[in-house]
Design an enzyme around this catalytic site. Sequence first.
Site, mmCIF file in Angstrom:
data_model
loop_
_atom_site.group_PDB
_atom_site.id
_atom_site.type_symbol
_atom_site.label_atom_id
_atom_site.label_comp_id
_atom_site.label_asym_id
_atom_site.label_seq_id
_atom_site.Cartn_x
_atom_site.Cartn_y
_atom_site.Cartn_z
ATOM 1 N N ARG A 121 4.832 3.328 -28.518
ATOM 2 C CA ARG A 121 5.730 2.560 -28.209
ATOM 3 C C ARG A 121 7.203 2.919 -27.573
ATOM 4 N NH1 ARG A 121 4.490 0.373 -33.547
ATOM 5 N NH2 ARG A 121 2.891 -1.247 -33.123
ATOM 6 N N LYS A 143 11.291 1.890 -13.502
ATOM 7 C CA LYS A 143 10.108 0.914 -13.303
ATOM 8 C C LYS A 143 8.926 2.079 -13.542
ATOM 9 C CE LYS A 143 11.455 -3.017 -10.389
ATOM 10 N NZ LYS A 143 11.333 -3.555 -9.306
ATOM 11 N N GLU A 185 12.284 4.042 2.610
ATOM 12 C CA GLU A 185 13.258 3.679 1.481
ATOM 13 C C GLU A 185 14.679 4.050 1.738
ATOM 14 O OE1 GLU A 185 11.686 1.731 -0.760
ATOM 15 O OE2 GLU A 185 9.609 2.390 -1.226
ATOM 16 N N LYS A 227 21.246 3.004 -5.381
ATOM 17 C CA LYS A 227 19.910 2.391 -6.385
ATOM 18 C C LYS A 227 20.597 2.389 -7.783
ATOM 19 C CE LYS A 227 15.466 2.110 -8.000
ATOM 20 N NZ LYS A 227 13.965 2.347 -7.723
ATOM 21 N N GLU A 237 16.067 -6.396 -13.208
ATOM 22 C CA GLU A 237 15.568 -7.374 -12.168
ATOM 23 C C GLU A 237 15.619 -8.899 -12.518
ATOM 24 O OE1 GLU A 237 12.633 -5.544 -9.577
ATOM 25 O OE2 GLU A 237 12.002 -7.804 -9.210
ATOM 26 N N ARG A 241 18.606 -6.908 -8.311
ATOM 27 C CA ARG A 241 17.726 -5.733 -8.177
ATOM 28 C C ARG A 241 16.451 -6.096 -7.209
ATOM 29 N NH1 ARG A 241 15.432 -1.254 -12.609
ATOM 30 N NH2 ARG A 241 13.943 -0.237 -11.147
ATOM 31 N N ASN A 245 13.269 -4.853 -3.385
ATOM 32 C CA ASN A 245 11.833 -5.103 -3.048
ATOM 33 C C ASN A 245 11.816 -5.431 -1.407
ATOM 34 O OD1 ASN A 245 10.808 -4.233 -5.562
ATOM 35 N ND2 ASN A 245 11.536 -6.292 -6.227
ATOM 36 N N HIS A 248 8.869 -5.071 0.372
ATOM 37 C CA HIS A 248 7.525 -4.524 -0.546
ATOM 38 C C HIS A 248 6.551 -5.692 -0.897
ATOM 39 C CE1 HIS A 248 10.408 -1.321 -1.244
ATOM 40 N NE2 HIS A 248 9.651 -0.853 -1.972
ATOM 41 N N HIS A 252 3.137 -4.240 -0.244
ATOM 42 C CA HIS A 252 2.216 -4.198 -1.344
ATOM 43 C C HIS A 252 0.880 -4.669 -0.856
ATOM 44 C CE1 HIS A 252 5.135 -3.448 -4.910
ATOM 45 N NE2 HIS A 252 5.039 -2.411 -4.088
ATOM 46 N N HIS A 265 2.758 4.575 0.923
ATOM 47 C CA HIS A 265 3.767 3.432 0.133
ATOM 48 C C HIS A 265 4.875 3.176 1.363
ATOM 49 C CE1 HIS A 265 5.589 0.759 -2.304
ATOM 50 N NE2 HIS A 265 6.767 1.471 -2.414
HETATM 51 P P1 NAD Z 1 2.715 10.331 -4.094
HETATM 52 O O1 NAD Z 1 3.249 10.535 -5.477
HETATM 53 O O2 NAD Z 1 1.095 10.124 -3.473
HETATM 54 O O3 NAD Z 1 3.149 11.827 -3.341
HETATM 55 C C1 NAD Z 1 2.691 11.740 -1.769
HETATM 56 C C2 NAD Z 1 2.078 13.042 -1.636
HETATM 57 O O4 NAD Z 1 2.868 14.326 -1.463
HETATM 58 C C3 NAD Z 1 0.895 13.497 -2.585
HETATM 59 O O5 NAD Z 1 -0.113 13.841 -2.059
HETATM 60 C C4 NAD Z 1 1.674 14.578 -3.501
HETATM 61 O O6 NAD Z 1 0.786 15.218 -4.214
HETATM 62 C C5 NAD Z 1 2.180 15.307 -2.405
HETATM 63 N N1 NAD Z 1 3.467 16.020 -2.930
HETATM 64 C C6 NAD Z 1 4.136 15.846 -3.728
HETATM 65 N N2 NAD Z 1 5.492 16.430 -3.626
HETATM 66 C C7 NAD Z 1 4.942 17.395 -2.821
HETATM 67 C C8 NAD Z 1 5.710 18.599 -2.422
HETATM 68 N N3 NAD Z 1 6.936 18.868 -2.642
HETATM 69 N N4 NAD Z 1 5.054 19.453 -1.404
HETATM 70 C C9 NAD Z 1 3.744 18.854 -0.844
HETATM 71 N N5 NAD Z 1 3.074 17.994 -1.402
HETATM 72 C C10 NAD Z 1 3.541 17.177 -2.311
HETATM 73 O O7 NAD Z 1 3.565 9.295 -3.191
HETATM 74 P P2 NAD Z 1 5.176 8.766 -3.025
HETATM 75 O O8 NAD Z 1 5.532 8.437 -1.664
HETATM 76 O O9 NAD Z 1 5.888 10.105 -3.769
HETATM 77 O O10 NAD Z 1 5.314 7.832 -3.925
HETATM 78 C C11 NAD Z 1 4.687 6.707 -3.734
HETATM 79 C C12 NAD Z 1 4.327 5.845 -5.260
HETATM 80 O O11 NAD Z 1 5.793 5.529 -5.776
HETATM 81 C C13 NAD Z 1 3.728 4.235 -5.104
HETATM 82 O O12 NAD Z 1 2.803 4.148 -6.229
HETATM 83 C C14 NAD Z 1 4.750 3.494 -5.310
HETATM 84 O O13 NAD Z 1 4.045 2.108 -5.908
HETATM 85 C C15 NAD Z 1 5.571 4.248 -6.088
HETATM 86 N N6 NAD Z 1 6.957 3.542 -6.184
HETATM 87 C C16 NAD Z 1 7.468 3.244 -7.461
HETATM 88 C C17 NAD Z 1 9.002 2.889 -7.378
HETATM 89 C C18 NAD Z 1 9.597 2.503 -8.723
HETATM 90 O O14 NAD Z 1 10.846 2.420 -8.774
HETATM 91 N N7 NAD Z 1 8.942 3.003 -9.761
HETATM 92 C C19 NAD Z 1 9.481 2.697 -6.355
HETATM 93 C C20 NAD Z 1 9.018 3.083 -4.914
HETATM 94 C C21 NAD Z 1 7.543 3.380 -5.000
HETATM 95 N N1 GLY Z 2 11.784 0.068 -6.268
HETATM 96 C C1 GLY Z 2 12.494 -1.224 -6.478
HETATM 97 C C2 GLY Z 2 13.190 -0.921 -7.744
HETATM 98 O O1 GLY Z 2 13.314 0.090 -8.373
HETATM 99 O O2 GLY Z 2 13.333 -1.894 -8.348
#
Ligand code: NAD
Ligand code: GLY
Length: 359
Positions: A121, A143, A185, A227, A237, A241, A245, A248, A252, A265
């Site tokens: 939990r 998130k 972003e 942020k 949110e 907040r 999005n 988004h 999405h 993304h």
């Molecule tokens: P990702 O995590 O897939 O990373 C992108 C690529 O870069 C991958 O192939 C990874 O292995 C590679 N990589 C990572 N660090 C590296 C480095 N230093 N050197 C070389 N390669 C590297 O993608 P992302 O763009 O980081 O994240 C996208 C995800 O984040 C999505 O799932 C999205 O929904 C999520 N997201 C979440 C939030 C949130 O608030 N939680 C906000 C925005 C996006």
């Molecule tokens: N990426 C949108 C949020 O964190 O609210």
Amino acid sequence: MSAVRTLDVALGARSYPIWIGAGLLADSARWRAPIRGRHVLVVTNTTVAALYLQRVLAGLAGLQHAHLVLPDGEAHKTLDASGQIFAALAALGASRDATILALGGGVIGDLAGFAAASWMRGIDFIQMPTTLLAMVDSSVGGKTGVNLPQGKNLVGAFHQPRAVVADTGTLATLPVREYRAGLAEVVKYGAINDAAFFAWLEVHADALVARDEAALAAAIQASCRAKSAIVARDEHERGERALLNFGHSFGHALETVAGYGTLLHGEAVAIGMLQAATLSTRLGRADAADATRLARLLTRLGLPVQAPPLDAAALLAAMRLDKKNEGGRLRLILWRGIGQAEIVDAVAEDEVAAVLAGS
Ligand code: NAD
Ligand code: GLY
């Protein structure tokens, strides 16, 4: 080690630091401080493990630790992968004072954070973002979640990390397409509520594309500050907040319909922001010149602004599943212009469909 910039996400007893600087992964004296128990599980993927896992493991001497290396990619942000993290925690004998270190981009951060939110939990986790997107967005704010075949991030939890360790030195190995996706972003913060930052980005676009250290550090800091301020005011949110999005809901849907991993993304968000701006213009809420400025900046940053040919009906169906919708009606983040995003309820579906169809 370069100078470390420190920001705070102010959430009372659950406040946490964001550390930004080159070389932070090797600074274990700093990031071990928030670890409360004896058990530590490092979660990462094959790509990042090859580059940075040893650096983190070297800092864990004296703790009972293990690591889990998952396959790389958005397609692996699944319930199945979270099950693998639970199995690794069980094998480690992780108790309620265990900590997960999420080493990687947003996929690893969301996934490992979700596992941390669920194991017994809720246990601690520390975000160690290694992509630009994760540094400026996903690692901050709590998130967490996984995708389902039906849609992005449909299962998840709000669960704040204990700290964010953004080692900007890791960006040197980030592929150019991923780097540019992160810039989408960054643009979002200017687009939603900071016209001055948007203008700053227009001035520094070339420096950012060239990964100029000073411009990049300033952009990351400004993004994290924007942020964390919003998260501190509206953690769950209930209102403001949702502005984060912007782009988004469209983005999405693009990701879901194109198939996870086809569009990055950040690329989907870039296209989605422009679609939201275009819809705002269609609805008479904003000047077309602002959408043009947005398109120009995104293009200069090497981001796509045109959606690939996808079935508009399937995109609309994906948008109906979006978490922001209420009462079966589309709720979207639109804008009045640069720096003036707003939540708009009950947007007419035929107007959205027209934008999706590219008309
Ligand atoms: P990702 O995590 O897939 O990373 C992108 C690529 O870069 C991958 O192939 C990874 O292995 C590679 N990589 C990572 N660090 C590296 C480095 N230093 N050197 C070389 N390669 C590297 O993608 P992302 O763009 O980081 O994240 C996208 C995800 O984040 C999505 O799932 C999205 O929904 C999520 N997201 C979440 C939030 C949130 O608030 N939680 C906000 C925005 C996006
Ligand atoms: N990426 C949108 C949020 O964190 O609210």
